[in-house]
Design a protein around this motif. Structure first.
Motif, PDB file in Angstrom:
ATOM      1  N   TYR A  75      51.504  26.507  32.169  1.00  0.00           N
ATOM      2  CA  TYR A  75      50.037  27.112  31.264  1.00  0.00           C
ATOM      3  C   TYR A  75      49.340  25.566  30.963  1.00  0.00           C
ATOM      4  N   HIS A  76      48.822  24.970  31.959  1.00  0.00           N
ATOM      5  CA  HIS A  76      47.742  23.755  32.038  1.00  0.00           C
ATOM      6  C   HIS A  76      46.842  24.048  32.912  1.00  0.00           C
ATOM      7  N   PHE A  77      47.066  25.050  33.507  1.00  0.00           N
ATOM      8  CA  PHE A  77      46.321  25.032  34.950  1.00  0.00           C
ATOM      9  C   PHE A  77      45.054  25.959  34.870  1.00  0.00           C
ATOM     10  N   SER A  78      44.397  25.366  35.316  1.00  0.00           N
ATOM     11  CA  SER A  78      43.270  25.159  34.948  1.00  0.00           C
ATOM     12  C   SER A  78      42.556  26.953  35.073  1.00  0.00           C
ATOM     13  N   GLN A  79      41.892  28.147  34.952  1.00  0.00           N
ATOM     14  CA  GLN A  79      41.506  29.101  35.160  1.00  0.00           C
ATOM     15  C   GLN A  79      41.288  28.937  36.986  1.00  0.00           C
ATOM     16  N   GLU A  80      41.049  28.408  37.490  1.00  0.00           N
ATOM     17  CA  GLU A  80      40.427  27.867  38.967  1.00  0.00           C
ATOM     18  C   GLU A  80      41.840  28.806  39.885  1.00  0.00           C
ATOM     19  N   GLN A  81      42.894  27.543  39.654  1.00  0.00           N
ATOM     20  CA  GLN A  81      44.204  28.145  39.826  1.00  0.00           C
ATOM     21  C   GLN A  81      45.327  29.187  39.425  1.00  0.00           C
ATOM     22  N   PHE A  82      45.013  29.885  37.914  1.00  0.00           N
ATOM     23  CA  PHE A  82      45.396  31.572  37.993  1.00  0.00           C
ATOM     24  C   PHE A  82      44.547  31.635  38.804  1.00  0.00           C
ATOM     25  N   ASP A  83      43.123  31.983  38.703  1.00  0.00           N
ATOM     26  CA  ASP A  83      42.889  33.662  39.893  1.00  0.00           C
ATOM     27  C   ASP A  83      42.755  33.136  41.358  1.00  0.00           C
ATOM     28  N   LYS A  84      43.279  31.848  41.687  1.00  0.00           N
ATOM     29  CA  LYS A  84      43.487  31.306  43.234  1.00  0.00           C
ATOM     30  C   LYS A  84      44.839  32.332  43.330  1.00  0.00           C
ATOM     31  N   ILE A  85      45.825  32.183  42.666  1.00  0.00           N
ATOM     32  CA  ILE A  85      46.955  32.778  42.267  1.00  0.00           C
ATOM     33  C   ILE A  85      46.867  33.961  43.169  1.00  0.00           C
ATOM     34  N   TYR A  86      45.801  35.011  42.150  1.00  0.00           N
ATOM     35  CA  TYR A  86      45.261  36.704  42.407  1.00  0.00           C
ATOM     36  C   TYR A  86      44.825  36.509  43.337  1.00  0.00           C
ATOM     37  N   GLU A  87      43.724  36.416  43.993  1.00  0.00           N
ATOM     38  CA  GLU A  87      43.207  35.815  45.721  1.00  0.00           C
ATOM     39  C   GLU A  87      43.410  35.744  46.523  1.00  0.00           C
ATOM     40  N   LEU A  88      44.591  34.827  46.846  1.00  0.00           N
ATOM     41  CA  LEU A  88      45.686  33.941  47.901  1.00  0.00           C
ATOM     42  C   LEU A  88      46.367  35.903  48.112  1.00  0.00           C
ATOM     43  N   ILE A  89      47.489  36.537  47.129  1.00  0.00           N
ATOM     44  CA  ILE A  89      48.290  37.702  46.924  1.00  0.00           C
ATOM     45  C   ILE A  89      47.034  39.106  47.511  1.00  0.00           C
ATOM     46  N   PHE A  90      45.828  38.261  46.920  1.00  0.00           N
ATOM     47  CA  PHE A  90      45.458  40.447  47.726  1.00  0.00           C
ATOM     48  C   PHE A  90      44.509  40.129  48.651  1.00  0.00           C
ATOM     49  N   GLU A  91      43.879  38.684  48.870  1.00  0.00           N
ATOM     50  CA  GLU A  91      43.440  38.499  50.499  1.00  0.00           C
ATOM     51  C   GLU A  91      43.704  38.411  51.294  1.00  0.00           C
ATOM     52  N   ASN A  92      45.554  37.997  51.052  1.00  0.00           N
ATOM     53  CA  ASN A  92      46.342  38.304  52.533  1.00  0.00           C
ATOM     54  C   ASN A  92      47.116  39.597  52.501  1.00  0.00           C
TER      55      ASN A  92
END
Length: 201
Positions: A120-137
């Motif tokens: 839960y302490h991950f930054s907003q950018e770290q959370f967004d990156k998960i989403y981005e990698l999944i949909f980009e790939n």
């Protein structure tokens, strides 16, 4: 932890106390799978469990007949525990020790459901990156679902494929999916908060 439904319903799994985890609570887990029951028949679904920790979510999917399941975590102890438990219960779970972001960057497999439970302490950018990698790939099947668990401090509704979110205690599940052709208007009701609450009553 307790498996709440399926083949192994009621079975308790005791993880070592020294694992660096924050397991999804039984209450939140049961609510999540009540939602998923409306949308999926779990048999032979291909599942990816990211930041798998003790394997709590993986075991729930396996108990309901989903297979194969891939569980990814960076902690050696967690991965070993998942391997041991999967072997004991004869579950089709492959546990992989890897940084989640590196795994997503090189993965070529499409999944029906991807569940991610980052710290839960991950930054907003770290959370967004998960989403981005999944949909980009393109790691999600066209009719698949991405679920990210997070706290109220993290916002996910700004992302393109955001569908809905549910809050249970201190946990929020955000759901993402490709836009579907509207050939069945009832499909939209699966995630309706009021309908869900009425069913629970």
């Amino acid at each position: 932890m307790r498996i709440v439904s399926g083949k192994f319903k009621g079975r308790r799994i005791t993880a070592p106390k020294n694992l660096p985890v924050r397991p999804t609570t039984d209450l939140s887990k049961e609510a999540l799978f009540n939602i998923l029951n409306h949308q999926f028949s779990f048999h032979e679904l291909k599942i990816l469990d990211l930041f798998a920790g003790t394997g709590n979510i993986s075991y729930e999917f396996a108990s309901r007949g989903a297979e194969p399941i891939t569980s990814v975590d960076t902690d050696f102890g967690c991965v070993n525990f998942i391997k041991k438990t999967a072997q004991e219960f004869e579950m089709d779970i492959t546990a992989i020790k890897s940084d989640v972001y590196k795994f997503l960057e090189r993965s070529k497999v499409k999944y029906d459901i991807i569940f991610a439970d980052p710290p839960y302490h991950f930054s907003q950018e770290q959370f967004d990156k998960i989403y981005e990698l999944i949909f980009e790939n393109e790691l999600l099947q066209e009719d698949g679902l991405l679920i990210i668990e997070h706290s109220s401090q993290t916002k996910m509704e700004h992302l393109e494929h955001f569908s809905n979110s549910r809050k249970y205690g201190g946990s929020i599940f955000s759901f993402f999916e490709y836009e579907q052709v509207e050939n069945d208007e009832d499909d939209d009701d699966d995630f309706d908060e009021e309908d869900y609450n009425n069913e629970e009553e």
